[in-house]
Write a protein that holds these residues in place. Sequence first.
Motif, PDB file in Angstrom:
ATOM      1  N   UNK A  22     -14.659  -4.127   8.742  1.00 56.75           N
ATOM      2  CA  UNK A  22     -13.440  -4.340   9.519  1.00 56.75           C
ATOM      3  C   UNK A  22     -12.281  -3.594   8.876  1.00 56.75           C
ATOM      4  N   UNK A  23     -11.460  -2.967   9.694  1.00 56.61           N
ATOM      5  CA  UNK A  23     -10.315  -2.205   9.198  1.00 56.61           C
ATOM      6  C   UNK A  23      -9.049  -2.737   9.866  1.00 56.61           C
ATOM      7  N   UNK A  24      -8.081  -3.084   9.018  1.00 60.12           N
ATOM      8  CA  UNK A  24      -6.819  -3.606   9.520  1.00 60.12           C
ATOM      9  C   UNK A  24      -5.675  -3.096   8.656  1.00 60.12           C
ATOM     10  N   UNK A  25      -4.464  -3.296   9.144  1.00 58.99           N
ATOM     11  CA  UNK A  25      -3.267  -2.911   8.404  1.00 58.99           C
ATOM     12  C   UNK A  25      -2.901  -4.061   7.461  1.00 58.99           C
ATOM     13  N   UNK A  26      -3.521  -4.090   6.299  1.00 58.30           N
ATOM     14  CA  UNK A  26      -3.293  -5.170   5.344  1.00 58.30           C
ATOM     15  C   UNK A  26      -2.030  -4.964   4.519  1.00 58.30           C
ATOM     16  N   UNK A  27      -1.539  -3.744   4.465  1.00 60.03           N
ATOM     17  CA  UNK A  27      -0.349  -3.427   3.682  1.00 60.03           C
ATOM     18  C   UNK A  27       0.863  -3.291   4.589  1.00 60.03           C
ATOM     19  N   UNK A  28       1.941  -3.928   4.194  1.00 60.19           N
ATOM     20  CA  UNK A  28       3.202  -3.744   4.896  1.00 60.19           C
ATOM     21  C   UNK A  28       3.701  -2.321   4.633  1.00 60.19           C
ATOM     22  N   UNK A  29       4.456  -1.776   5.555  1.00 62.37           N
ATOM     23  CA  UNK A  29       4.942  -0.407   5.392  1.00 62.37           C
ATOM     24  C   UNK A  29       5.776  -0.254   4.122  1.00 62.37           C
ATOM     25  N   UNK A  30       6.505  -1.302   3.751  1.00 65.20           N
ATOM     26  CA  UNK A  30       7.337  -1.238   2.551  1.00 65.20           C
ATOM     27  C   UNK A  30       6.514  -1.303   1.271  1.00 65.20           C
ATOM     28  N   UNK A  31       5.260  -1.736   1.384  1.00 67.21           N
ATOM     29  CA  UNK A  31       4.393  -1.858   0.212  1.00 67.21           C
ATOM     30  C   UNK A  31       3.327  -0.772   0.167  1.00 67.21           C
ATOM     31  N   UNK A  32       3.355   0.152   1.111  1.00 61.53           N
ATOM     32  CA  UNK A  32       2.328   1.185   1.236  1.00 61.53           C
ATOM     33  C   UNK A  32       2.786   2.482   0.571  1.00 61.53           C
ATOM     34  N   UNK A  33       1.922   3.026  -0.264  1.00 58.12           N
ATOM     35  CA  UNK A  33       2.172   4.315  -0.874  1.00 58.12           C
ATOM     36  C   UNK A  33       1.835   5.415   0.130  1.00 58.12           C
ATOM     37  N   UNK A  34       2.793   6.299   0.428  1.00 55.02           N
ATOM     38  CA  UNK A  34       2.465   7.393   1.352  1.00 55.02           C
ATOM     39  C   UNK A  34       1.240   8.154   0.868  1.00 55.02           C
ATOM     40  N   UNK A  35       0.334   8.410   1.779  1.00 54.75           N
ATOM     41  CA  UNK A  35      -0.927   9.033   1.393  1.00 54.75           C
ATOM     42  C   UNK A  35      -0.715  10.472   0.926  1.00 54.75           C
TER      43      UNK A  35
END
Length: 311
Positions: A22-35
Amino acid sequence: MLATLGLAGLHWLTHRYDRSVAKQQLLDSAARQPRTDLSRALNYLLIGSDHRPGANPEDQRSDSILIVHVPAGMRQAYLISIPRDLLVTIPPAPGYGGGRDKVNSAYEHGGGGEAGARLLSTTLSRLTGIRFDGAALVDFSGFKEVIDLLGGIRMCVDTEVRSIHTKTLFTPGCQQMDGARALDYVRQRYDLPDGDYDRQRHQQQMLRAVLDKAGQTHLRDDPVKLDRVLRAVGGALTVDTNGVSLDDLLFAFRGLPADALRGVQVPSYPQIIDEVSYVVLDNGGSGLFDALRATRLPEWAGANPRWVNRL
């Protein structure tokens, strides 16, 4: 678990099972490191819970919270256990006004599942000052099946303890454990000398034991067993790879040695506040979070052996 599969040499099969995870957006945008890429130091959030996304959100607190830090070069990995009772500031979320609470409450206040993971990721990002490269939500009930399919794992009990859940008595010594017994053991914290700190260490040891067993099991020579293990892993995981394919992620981790894991406890101590038991940071974490941000965790670990153990 991603590292486990990589160490077992299974990255070449991931495309067959990619859709079972299963794949979901587990990280909030403010907590996500730009890839960017996987060549720099990486930080992943690992959340363990008995509830899968979509389950009843009531009483959905995260049982385990770890930050997995992998320095550049991918020759070491640090499992940083976040104390479940750590006093933190949790940001507001739909239906929750925000405030000071235990860190594992963030998952509950967010509603559990995907939304709970996002609130927890934001809480930890604000606490540590880092952003995450990915996240995984592990369903412990499914994890039991993975351990059983691997034939159990070897765990070394250091202190006698009786389970408050099953009344099982765990006596000192190294012993083989099936999934149910292993997970029962690593959940215990009462009647242990260092309480939740012992529980954190035991959970880190369990992950290492799974790594060892996966590396020893000749899964490639048993296609039926391999298929069952991969499907069990897929059923126990919900991931947010931040846009990186599972195949690329496992391939990048292929060279991580099994003996390169280090367990890290966040410098902290228990404290009673308004008749409630919390864990508070020792001197702001004694430089741990600064070391994470500066990608100097190996140096910090060498200077702070009290909070580090070889798994």
